[in-house]
Design a protein around this motif. Sequence first.
Motif, PDB file in Angstrom:
ATOM      1  N   ASN A   1      16.904  48.530  32.015  1.00 29.40           N
ATOM      2  CA  ASN A   1      17.091  47.593  31.224  1.00 29.40           C
ATOM      3  C   ASN A   1      17.580  46.445  31.354  1.00 29.40           C
ATOM      4  O   ASN A   1      17.452  45.265  30.996  1.00 29.40           O
ATOM      5  N   GLN A   2      18.665  46.470  32.464  1.00 27.94           N
ATOM      6  CA  GLN A   2      19.445  45.498  33.013  1.00 27.94           C
ATOM      7  C   GLN A   2      18.231  44.492  33.805  1.00 27.94           C
ATOM      8  O   GLN A   2      18.330  43.375  33.726  1.00 27.94           O
ATOM      9  N   LEU A   3      17.297  45.247  34.235  1.00 29.11           N
ATOM     10  CA  LEU A   3      16.033  44.455  35.123  1.00 29.11           C
ATOM     11  C   LEU A   3      15.339  43.517  34.029  1.00 29.11           C
ATOM     12  O   LEU A   3      15.185  42.450  34.051  1.00 29.11           O
ATOM     13  N   VAL A   4      14.955  44.326  32.684  1.00 25.11           N
ATOM     14  CA  VAL A   4      14.426  43.754  31.820  1.00 25.11           C
ATOM     15  C   VAL A   4      14.959  42.382  31.154  1.00 25.11           C
ATOM     16  O   VAL A   4      14.507  41.556  31.235  1.00 25.11           O
ATOM     17  N   ARG A   5      16.258  42.608  31.025  1.00 25.28           N
ATOM     18  CA  ARG A   5      17.126  41.418  30.699  1.00 25.28           C
ATOM     19  C   ARG A   5      17.236  40.152  31.538  1.00 25.28           C
ATOM     20  O   ARG A   5      17.049  39.144  31.325  1.00 25.28           O
ATOM     21  N   GLY A   6      17.229  40.651  32.925  1.00 30.59           N
ATOM     22  CA  GLY A   6      17.149  39.861  33.893  1.00 30.59           C
ATOM     23  C   GLY A   6      15.731  39.199  33.978  1.00 30.59           C
ATOM     24  O   GLY A   6      15.924  37.663  34.235  1.00 30.59           O
ATOM     25  N   GLU A   7      14.578  39.668  33.647  1.00 29.32           N
ATOM     26  CA  GLU A   7      13.310  39.163  33.708  1.00 29.32           C
ATOM     27  C   GLU A   7      13.261  38.086  32.646  1.00 29.32           C
ATOM     28  O   GLU A   7      12.466  36.938  32.681  1.00 29.32           O
ATOM     29  N   LYS A   8      13.810  38.458  31.493  1.00 25.79           N
ATOM     30  CA  LYS A   8      13.946  37.730  30.436  1.00 25.79           C
ATOM     31  C   LYS A   8      14.436  36.363  30.649  1.00 25.79           C
ATOM     32  O   LYS A   8      13.973  35.264  30.510  1.00 25.79           O
TER      33      LYS A   8
END
Length: 295
Positions: free
Chosen positions: A135-142
């Motif tokens: 989930n932290q990776l997804v937020r970083g990607e956004k």
Amino acid sequence: MENTASLALPLQQHPIFGRALTLIGRSVLRVSLGGNAHQIGRAQLIERPILSKTISLASRGPVWRQSVTQNDKFDAYRTLTQSGLRLVNAESPDDRAALRNCGFRQVIENAHLAEIDLNPDIDLLRAQMNGKWRNQLVRGEKRLTAKHLKLEHRAFEPVMDRWLLAEEHKQRRARKYRAVAPEFTLALAEIDADQLRMFVLKKRNQPLAAMLFIKHGVSATYHIGWTSPEGRELRAHQLLLWRAMQDLKSSGIQILDLGQVDTENAPGLARFKLGSGAKLRQLGGTWIRLSPFPA
């Protein structure tokens, strides 16, 4: 023995490691174990002066053939002690019996290593991540798209990238941890800069975070990293490690070594490594032999 390019050797037992140490003035000895008709392994020993003597350290070695027996290992360790071996950071718990029978005594308990198997397909690698980490990776990607950030991957360039060595040095002093000297990294770059893979997150061409990996055969090892406060807020190291996993996999790397896990002294770093999908593997502990075999 097989060509090192096709072996999953620990970095400390790979020729590139020994060559870099030699360039910065360290003495390295490579020993082939067994006779010509029965090669059972090899070891790369780092020679260290202590008082008026020189002793040798085997770090994450020796490297054995799969068919080696405990008697073979005993004979090999006996040969290595005659070559000056006194200190062993064993790669596997399976070496304990041979070490003990050869007069070594364990002085540091078995550490654990975090490794990522890069052989599964990309979707499975992502699915193996801890949910919170992903989930932290997804937020970083956004944020990577929204904030017009740039994620760069290339070979290490000693002049242009010297800033990372300086930042890591300051970080090391502030956090009081030990790491390899910058001269070692520069020596690696002199041997083959393309084996040092640099991943950088930038904003308006200014670095916010970076991770540096060393490729060695079919393996790669995390070397050093740094992040700014803004990079930390942007989940930069999740972004960089995920990009590294993909790019290293595409270049033929099968095993990514993230280093030892210390849940007591560095719990946050341990959670980061294991959250990425890395698996724990037990090493063989640190062993010392105070006296050689009699001649």
